[in-house]
Design a protein around this motif. Sequence first.
Motif, mmCIF file in Angstrom:
data_model
loop_
_atom_site.group_PDB
_atom_site.id
_atom_site.type_symbol
_atom_site.label_atom_id
_atom_site.label_comp_id
_atom_site.label_asym_id
_atom_site.label_seq_id
_atom_site.Cartn_x
_atom_site.Cartn_y
_atom_site.Cartn_z
ATOM 1 N N GLU A 44 19.211 37.880 -40.878
ATOM 2 C CA GLU A 44 19.395 37.149 -39.621
ATOM 3 C C GLU A 44 18.393 37.557 -38.549
ATOM 4 O OE1 GLU A 44 21.489 34.695 -39.174
ATOM 5 O OE2 GLU A 44 22.321 34.857 -41.205
ATOM 6 N N GLY A 45 17.471 38.455 -38.881
ATOM 7 C CA GLY A 45 16.521 38.932 -37.882
ATOM 8 C C GLY A 45 15.176 39.260 -38.487
ATOM 9 N N GLU A 46 14.285 39.742 -37.615
ATOM 10 C CA GLU A 46 12.939 40.103 -38.038
ATOM 11 C C GLU A 46 12.504 41.328 -37.247
ATOM 12 O OE1 GLU A 46 8.442 38.139 -38.310
ATOM 13 O OE2 GLU A 46 10.109 37.021 -37.421
ATOM 14 N N ALA A 47 11.895 42.292 -37.932
ATOM 15 C CA ALA A 47 11.470 43.532 -37.278
ATOM 16 C C ALA A 47 10.239 43.257 -36.411
ATOM 17 C CB ALA A 47 11.162 44.591 -38.329
ATOM 18 N N LEU A 48 10.458 43.100 -35.114
ATOM 19 C CA LEU A 48 9.380 42.807 -34.172
ATOM 20 C C LEU A 48 9.348 43.863 -33.073
ATOM 21 C CD1 LEU A 48 9.972 38.968 -33.688
ATOM 22 C CD2 LEU A 48 8.212 40.056 -35.101
ATOM 23 N N ASN A 49 8.154 44.252 -32.642
ATOM 24 C CA ASN A 49 8.005 45.227 -31.571
ATOM 25 C C ASN A 49 7.848 44.569 -30.204
ATOM 26 O OD1 ASN A 49 8.188 47.792 -32.883
ATOM 27 N ND2 ASN A 49 6.197 47.404 -33.820
ATOM 28 N N THR A 50 8.296 43.355 -30.083
ATOM 29 C CA THR A 50 8.173 42.611 -28.828
ATOM 30 C C THR A 50 8.949 43.289 -27.702
ATOM 31 O OG1 THR A 50 8.053 40.576 -30.120
ATOM 32 C CG2 THR A 50 8.469 40.343 -27.757
ATOM 33 N N LYS A 51 8.354 43.279 -26.493
ATOM 34 C CA LYS A 51 9.036 43.802 -25.307
ATOM 35 C C LYS A 51 9.899 42.705 -24.698
ATOM 36 C CE LYS A 51 5.423 47.149 -24.145
ATOM 37 N NZ LYS A 51 4.447 47.587 -23.115
ATOM 38 N N ASN A 52 11.027 43.107 -24.137
ATOM 39 C CA ASN A 52 11.980 42.162 -23.561
ATOM 40 C C ASN A 52 12.375 42.612 -22.165
ATOM 41 O OD1 ASN A 52 12.893 40.407 -26.119
ATOM 42 N ND2 ASN A 52 12.653 42.547 -26.752
ATOM 43 N N PHE A 53 12.062 41.790 -21.160
ATOM 44 C CA PHE A 53 12.397 42.089 -19.769
ATOM 45 C C PHE A 53 13.325 41.001 -19.245
ATOM 46 C CE2 PHE A 53 7.827 43.901 -19.540
ATOM 47 C CZ PHE A 53 8.221 45.053 -20.202
ATOM 48 N N TYR A 54 14.566 41.390 -18.935
ATOM 49 C CA TYR A 54 15.545 40.422 -18.449
ATOM 50 C C TYR A 54 15.828 40.717 -16.976
ATOM 51 C CZ TYR A 54 19.376 37.076 -18.817
ATOM 52 O OH TYR A 54 20.184 35.969 -18.673
ATOM 53 N N PHE A 55 15.577 39.727 -16.122
ATOM 54 C CA PHE A 55 15.688 39.895 -14.677
ATOM 55 C C PHE A 55 16.971 39.261 -14.150
ATOM 56 C CE2 PHE A 55 11.246 40.126 -15.740
ATOM 57 C CZ PHE A 55 10.730 41.111 -14.902
ATOM 58 N N ILE A 56 17.648 40.007 -13.283
ATOM 59 C CA ILE A 56 18.810 39.491 -12.561
ATOM 60 C C ILE A 56 18.445 39.456 -11.082
ATOM 61 C CG2 ILE A 56 21.194 39.934 -11.896
ATOM 62 C CD1 ILE A 56 21.622 41.239 -14.603
ATOM 63 N N PHE A 57 18.527 38.270 -10.482
ATOM 64 C CA PHE A 57 18.061 38.090 -9.109
ATOM 65 C C PHE A 57 19.197 37.666 -8.190
ATOM 66 C CE2 PHE A 57 16.080 35.566 -5.691
ATOM 67 C CZ PHE A 57 15.238 36.532 -5.157
ATOM 68 N N ASP A 58 19.265 38.301 -7.030
ATOM 69 C CA ASP A 58 20.301 38.081 -6.032
ATOM 70 C C ASP A 58 19.955 36.881 -5.152
ATOM 71 O OD1 ASP A 58 22.100 38.221 -3.922
ATOM 72 O OD2 ASP A 58 22.025 40.403 -3.777
ATOM 73 N N ALA A 59 20.819 35.855 -5.185
ATOM 74 C CA ALA A 59 20.657 34.698 -4.293
ATOM 75 C C ALA A 59 21.915 34.531 -3.444
ATOM 76 C CB ALA A 59 20.381 33.430 -5.093
ATOM 77 N N SER A 60 22.554 35.656 -3.124
ATOM 78 C CA SER A 60 23.763 35.604 -2.307
ATOM 79 C C SER A 60 23.419 35.207 -0.878
ATOM 80 C CB SER A 60 24.473 36.967 -2.327
ATOM 81 O OG SER A 60 23.631 37.981 -1.811
ATOM 82 N N GLY A 61 24.458 34.913 -0.101
ATOM 83 C CA GLY A 61 24.246 34.417 1.247
ATOM 84 C C GLY A 61 23.441 35.340 2.141
ATOM 85 N N SER A 62 23.524 36.651 1.906
ATOM 86 C CA SER A 62 22.791 37.603 2.737
ATOM 87 C C SER A 62 21.278 37.499 2.559
ATOM 88 C CB SER A 62 23.250 39.034 2.434
ATOM 89 O OG SER A 62 23.061 39.342 1.068
ATOM 90 N N MET A 63 20.827 36.825 1.520
ATOM 91 C CA MET A 63 19.388 36.628 1.334
ATOM 92 C C MET A 63 18.818 35.654 2.364
ATOM 93 S SD MET A 63 18.040 38.542 -1.052
ATOM 94 C CE MET A 63 16.561 37.702 -1.646
ATOM 95 N N ASN A 64 19.688 35.017 3.128
ATOM 96 C CA ASN A 64 19.238 34.160 4.229
ATOM 97 C C ASN A 64 18.942 34.963 5.492
ATOM 98 O OD1 ASN A 64 19.298 31.427 3.172
ATOM 99 N ND2 ASN A 64 21.521 31.625 3.072
ATOM 100 N N GLU A 65 19.325 36.228 5.504
ATOM 101 C CA GLU A 65 19.098 37.069 6.673
ATOM 102 C C GLU A 65 17.642 37.503 6.758
ATOM 103 O OE1 GLU A 65 21.814 40.273 6.133
ATOM 104 O OE2 GLU A 65 23.607 39.009 6.342
#
Length: 247
Positions: free
Chosen positions: A47-68
Amino acid sequence: MQRIKPLVVFILPFLVSCSISTEEKSKYSVSQIPDIEEVIIEFDENEGEALNTKNFYFIFDASGSMNEDCAGQRKINGAKIAISKFIDKVPDDVNIGLLVFGLKSEKPIKELVVLGTGQKAKFKEAINKITPDGSTPLGQVTDIGMTRLVEQYKKQLGYGEYRLIIVTDGLASSAETFEKSLQNNLKYPFVSLYGIGLCIQGNHMLKTYALNYTDANNYEELEEALTETISELPDFDPESFDLSDFE
């Protein structure tokens, strides 16, 4: 077939917590970090493959305080510029993903970019369309981000590199839920957690649990902090590690 990553990645969050004063911790009611047993992940080579790929997963805040305002402009506007400059620096062969929370939408949490390569233009377009509005469910989105990276880890049969990058301008709506999520993440030491606090006053729980945490007081520092999250990790020789060096 199990891939064991260096123990230092697992130990560092505890070492960081030791450097934080009791007074600082009390600002966010951080509990003592418990001993966490690593989850043993089984792989299916069909079900997979041995890969040395890098993985960067970003979580970004778009809450109301970002309007300040901060550092002379609305936080969301400055952040969009910084992120657009940063994303061009990401190598083309890296898998990137983007989860945003606090959106002015029927679904305030959305995965706008699914983890994969060749998505830098889509990433910038998604960021530039963000309209901040909601709350800060950091615990929930952290669980989602970790799930995505664990899924990819299985697909790559334990090879490659995995980083979860959280950019936020405030404290979690539920500190208890967020801390439970961060403690659960310690079960997966192959994921390196990075935290960036944008114009945050006081202590943040990410300072205790992240492999690396940066306070960004303006948008140049935000861009620099983001760039740091994709830099090469130092080579580590497990045989040379001595816990007494940190006592």
